[in-house]
Scaffold this motif. Structure first.
Motif, PDB file in Angstrom:
ATOM      1  N   GLY A 234      41.564  29.707  36.444  1.00  0.00           N
ATOM      2  CA  GLY A 234      41.370  30.952  35.723  1.00  0.00           C
ATOM      3  C   GLY A 234      40.109  31.704  36.058  1.00  0.00           C
ATOM      4  N   GLN A 235      39.282  31.179  36.968  1.00  0.00           N
ATOM      5  CA  GLN A 235      38.013  31.808  37.322  1.00  0.00           C
ATOM      6  C   GLN A 235      38.060  32.378  38.742  1.00  0.00           C
ATOM      7  OE1 GLN A 235      35.416  32.066  35.062  1.00  0.00           O
ATOM      8  NE2 GLN A 235      36.920  31.162  33.636  1.00  0.00           N
ATOM      9  N   LYS A 236      37.507  33.564  38.906  1.00  0.00           N
ATOM     10  CA  LYS A 236      37.430  34.165  40.236  1.00  0.00           C
ATOM     11  C   LYS A 236      36.282  33.534  41.013  1.00  0.00           C
ATOM     12  CE  LYS A 236      39.372  38.662  38.947  1.00  0.00           C
ATOM     13  NZ  LYS A 236      39.139  40.132  38.905  1.00  0.00           N
ATOM     14  N   VAL A 237      36.559  33.147  42.249  1.00  0.00           N
ATOM     15  CA  VAL A 237      35.557  32.546  43.123  1.00  0.00           C
ATOM     16  C   VAL A 237      35.405  33.432  44.353  1.00  0.00           C
ATOM     17  CG1 VAL A 237      34.903  30.526  44.488  1.00  0.00           C
ATOM     18  CG2 VAL A 237      36.173  30.227  42.341  1.00  0.00           C
ATOM     19  N   THR A 238      34.181  33.815  44.662  1.00  0.00           N
ATOM     20  CA  THR A 238      33.910  34.618  45.860  1.00  0.00           C
ATOM     21  C   THR A 238      33.146  33.771  46.865  1.00  0.00           C
ATOM     22  OG1 THR A 238      33.815  36.669  44.572  1.00  0.00           O
ATOM     23  CG2 THR A 238      32.786  36.694  46.745  1.00  0.00           C
ATOM     24  N   VAL A 239      33.586  33.815  48.106  1.00  0.00           N
ATOM     25  CA  VAL A 239      32.938  33.060  49.181  1.00  0.00           C
ATOM     26  C   VAL A 239      32.308  34.056  50.148  1.00  0.00           C
ATOM     27  CG1 VAL A 239      33.226  31.356  51.012  1.00  0.00           C
ATOM     28  CG2 VAL A 239      34.692  31.266  48.979  1.00  0.00           C
ATOM     29  N   PRO A 240      30.981  34.095  50.275  1.00  0.00           N
ATOM     30  CA  PRO A 240      30.338  35.017  51.225  1.00  0.00           C
ATOM     31  C   PRO A 240      30.786  34.729  52.654  1.00  0.00           C
ATOM     32  CG  PRO A 240      28.730  34.020  49.737  1.00  0.00           C
ATOM     33  CD  PRO A 240      30.004  33.267  49.544  1.00  0.00           C
ATOM     34  N   ALA A 241      30.749  35.750  53.478  1.00  0.00           N
ATOM     35  CA  ALA A 241      31.174  35.599  54.874  1.00  0.00           C
ATOM     36  C   ALA A 241      30.405  34.489  55.579  1.00  0.00           C
ATOM     37  CB  ALA A 241      30.995  36.917  55.611  1.00  0.00           C
ATOM     38  N   SER A 242      29.112  34.372  55.275  1.00  0.00           N
ATOM     39  CA  SER A 242      28.283  33.368  55.950  1.00  0.00           C
ATOM     40  C   SER A 242      28.637  31.943  55.555  1.00  0.00           C
ATOM     41  CB  SER A 242      26.800  33.624  55.636  1.00  0.00           C
ATOM     42  OG  SER A 242      26.570  33.551  54.233  1.00  0.00           O
ATOM     43  N   GLU A 243      29.358  31.777  54.444  1.00  0.00           N
ATOM     44  CA  GLU A 243      29.694  30.443  53.959  1.00  0.00           C
ATOM     45  C   GLU A 243      31.151  30.057  54.200  1.00  0.00           C
ATOM     46  OE1 GLU A 243      27.735  28.067  52.582  1.00  0.00           O
ATOM     47  OE2 GLU A 243      26.094  29.384  53.228  1.00  0.00           O
ATOM     48  N   GLU A 280      49.630  38.128  36.993  1.00  0.00           N
ATOM     49  CA  GLU A 280      48.335  38.482  36.401  1.00  0.00           C
ATOM     50  C   GLU A 280      47.757  37.358  35.540  1.00  0.00           C
ATOM     51  OE1 GLU A 280      51.049  40.401  36.366  1.00  0.00           O
ATOM     52  OE2 GLU A 280      50.572  42.541  36.563  1.00  0.00           O
ATOM     53  N   THR A 281      48.596  36.482  34.985  1.00  0.00           N
ATOM     54  CA  THR A 281      48.113  35.423  34.091  1.00  0.00           C
ATOM     55  C   THR A 281      48.047  34.055  34.769  1.00  0.00           C
ATOM     56  OG1 THR A 281      50.369  34.987  33.285  1.00  0.00           O
ATOM     57  CG2 THR A 281      49.057  36.629  32.089  1.00  0.00           C
ATOM     58  N   VAL A 282      48.234  34.001  36.086  1.00  0.00           N
ATOM     59  CA  VAL A 282      48.252  32.718  36.782  1.00  0.00           C
ATOM     60  C   VAL A 282      46.854  32.088  36.759  1.00  0.00           C
ATOM     61  CG1 VAL A 282      47.661  33.534  39.097  1.00  0.00           C
ATOM     62  CG2 VAL A 282      49.249  31.640  38.840  1.00  0.00           C
ATOM     63  N   SER A 283      46.807  30.745  36.695  1.00  0.00           N
ATOM     64  CA  SER A 283      45.514  30.065  36.639  1.00  0.00           C
ATOM     65  C   SER A 283      44.930  29.807  38.018  1.00  0.00           C
ATOM     66  CB  SER A 283      45.648  28.737  35.890  1.00  0.00           C
ATOM     67  OG  SER A 283      46.543  27.862  36.571  1.00  0.00           O
ATOM     68  N   THR A 284      45.793  29.704  39.026  1.00  0.00           N
ATOM     69  CA  THR A 284      45.335  29.478  40.401  1.00  0.00           C
ATOM     70  C   THR A 284      46.073  30.420  41.335  1.00  0.00           C
ATOM     71  OG1 THR A 284      44.872  27.129  40.002  1.00  0.00           O
ATOM     72  CG2 THR A 284      45.156  27.808  42.292  1.00  0.00           C
ATOM     73  N   PHE A 285      45.319  31.124  42.165  1.00  0.00           N
ATOM     74  CA  PHE A 285      45.909  32.006  43.178  1.00  0.00           C
ATOM     75  C   PHE A 285      45.061  31.881  44.429  1.00  0.00           C
ATOM     76  CE2 PHE A 285      46.818  35.896  45.466  1.00  0.00           C
ATOM     77  CZ  PHE A 285      48.183  36.050  45.281  1.00  0.00           C
ATOM     78  N   PHE A 286      45.655  31.332  45.474  1.00  0.00           N
ATOM     79  CA  PHE A 286      44.889  31.010  46.686  1.00  0.00           C
ATOM     80  C   PHE A 286      45.730  31.328  47.906  1.00  0.00           C
ATOM     81  CE2 PHE A 286      43.534  28.370  50.170  1.00  0.00           C
ATOM     82  CZ  PHE A 286      42.168  28.227  50.046  1.00  0.00           C
ATOM     83  N   ARG A 287      45.122  32.015  48.862  1.00  0.00           N
ATOM     84  CA  ARG A 287      45.744  32.275  50.150  1.00  0.00           C
ATOM     85  C   ARG A 287      44.761  31.848  51.238  1.00  0.00           C
ATOM     86  NH1 ARG A 287      46.296  37.066  51.656  1.00  0.00           N
ATOM     87  NH2 ARG A 287      48.382  37.119  52.557  1.00  0.00           N
TER      88      ARG A 287
END
Length: 488
Positions: A234-243, A280-287
């Motif tokens: 349920g949390q948005k995770v951002t990964v910087p380009a350098s990481e 919109e209510t999904v707990s995990t969304f990953f591509r």
């Protein structure tokens, strides 16, 4: 009396002659008009303008040709134009770029534009299509710039159908086929994970990068160095380009591709997919992107060596003296072209430098071979790898796609449906990448020409009227997904 009878017969004969003459002329006129209408109908409804003739265009041209859809090809590369003419002598080809003032008129002469030019050119092409009242079909991601003309396209009744290739494209279609069935059964999707990669077939991964190029090398190389994101618990995770390159981890695809070790990293987050998929209510969304195990570590070595720099360097300009790869590497890691300290400097970077040094050597980047200068280290590297890591005629590529969609139906336990797609290229023929991009474009193009897609504006292929027809038609080309279900 006899004279009168002869006169009446003569009049009757003349009347009959006039009647049949008028009937004949009428039928002849109808025939001519019908032919003209048919010709016009064919010109208006069955003509396509294809912009670009690169690595994925072969299956598209084949599909259009087999279905007797007339098409014109535009490319700014004379080699591509000549290649098309060699395969399809009757096809009209033009050597133009997007800025050529002749292009809008060409667009106006066709019912549909299929744009397979590099993604940055898509908004410009789309704007011209809207101005000319012509539909556009595209395999590239929807960009913010494109969305700026969405309403104008809607108001003009113009369809701008994007993301109709492999990824993006078939990933949407295969996902929505499952999601729509879950929704129709009043179930709820709780987790969505998708992986996709275009790779050499296992027997063809014979270089340190374990990769070869069946599409734009810059895009493939930069995919591991862009900002990414996903939703987890349920949390948005951002990964910087350098990481991003450090986020690579093993991916289990053994159920669809046994005996092959793959790894992957997250893709860029596209929030509008949540709405498009109804998640919109999904707990995990990953591509994520798939590569062979070890790819990301080799890319780290390329980055550490400075080869991903997009700074224009004087020694890489066309007028500069000839330069070897070893001299360039020396300059990048030591600041001069003195070559004796290159390996020593590279080995001092971290504990994994030995394997990365061997990878650089295996890719020809520490050799005395003269390089083709492309102004920046990254562009020079991309051009080198495009040539040195090209597929040989006897080799084949493959694409691997895997969706894990977890859902719960009313009164039942939660379960996960795995959708898998593995497609191999044909040695000496179409690559898997070309097939999974070109054939969907051809199928959707035919649907647009037949008036089977009624939407307008910027559109994704996420509705049943599109994805059901495409997935069914692809079976004729051996492109079929598998499904398996397991409880969680």
């Amino acid at each position: 009396m006899l004279i009168i009878i002869k006169w009446h017969l003569s009049v009757l004969f003349c009347q009959l002659c006039v009647f049949f003459y008028i009937l004949f002329i009428g039928q002849l006129i109808k025939l001519v008009v019908h032919c003209k209408l048919s010709d016009t109908d064919q010109v208006v409804k069955m003509t396509v303008l294809v912009l670009g003739a690169g690595m994925v265009s072969g299956p598209l041209f084949e599909y259009l040709h087999l279905h007797k859809i007339s098409f014109t090809v535009v490319s700014c590369l004379e080699t591509e134009v000549q290649s098309v003419r060699g395969c399809y002598p009757d096809v009209v080809c033009h050597c133009l770029d997007v800025a050529d003032p002749k292009l809008p008129a060409l667009i106006s002469q066709h019912q549909l534009v299929i744009n397979i030019l590099p993604p940055p050119l898509m908004p410009q092409v789309a704007a011209m299509c809207v101005d000319q009242g012509r539909h556009m079909l595209n395999p590239s991601y929807i960009s913010p710039e494109l969305m700026q003309i969405h309403q104008r396209a809607v108001d003009s009744g113009v369809l701008l159908l994007c993301e109709c290739g492999l990824d993006p494209g078939l990933d949407h279609m295969l996902a929505m086929e499952v999601i729509d069935k879950v929704t129709a059964s009043k179930g709820q999707v709780t987790s969505f994970t998708s992986w996709c990669g275009g790779l050499p077939a296992p027997e063809s991964k014979d270089n340190p990068l374990q990769y070869k190029f069946s599409w734009n090398p810059k895009g493939a190389l930069m995919a591991s160095c862009r900002e990414a994101g996903y939703i987890q618990n349920g949390q948005k995770v951002t990964v910087p380009a350098s990481e991003l390159i450090n986020k690579a981890h093993p991916v289990d695809t053994s159920s669809i591709l046994p005996g092959v070790e793959l790894e992957g990293h997250p893709n860029k987050m596209y929030p509008h997919y949540l709405k498009a998929y109804g998640l919109e209510t999904v707990s995990t969304f990953f591509r994520g992107t798939l590569r062979y195990k070890g790819f990301c570590d080799t890319v780290k070595g390329l980055i550490q060596a400075g080869l991903y720099s997009q700074e224009s360097l004087p020694l890489l300009q066309p007028e500069a003296p000839p330069l070897s790869w070893r001299s360039l590497m020396s300059y990048l890691v030591t600041g001069s072209t003195d070559m004796k300290d290159v390996e020593e400097k590279l080995l001092s970077k971290d504990e994994h430098s030995t394997s990365r040094l061997e990878a650089l050597r295996g890719l020809g980047l520490l050799s005395d071979t003269l390089l083709a200068k492309e102004k920046t280290p990254f562009d020079t590297l991309a051009a080198h790898l495009l040539h040195s890591l090209a597929y040989r005629p006897e080799e084949r590529d493959m694409i691997v796609m895997q969706h894990d969609i977890t859902y719960q139906l009313p009164g039942q336990r939660e379960e996960t449906k795995r959708v898998g797609l593995v497609v191999y290229g044909d040695p000496g023929g179409h690559s898997a990448m070309a097939k999974t991009v070109g054939y969907p474009l051809g199928i959707v193009a035919q649907m647009i020409l037949k008036g089977e897609i009624k939407q307008s504006g910027v559109v994704l292929p996420t509705t049943p009227d599109i994805y059901q027809a495409v997935l069914t038609a692809l079976k004729d080309f051996g492109i079929t997904a598998t499904e398996s279900v397991f409880t969680t």
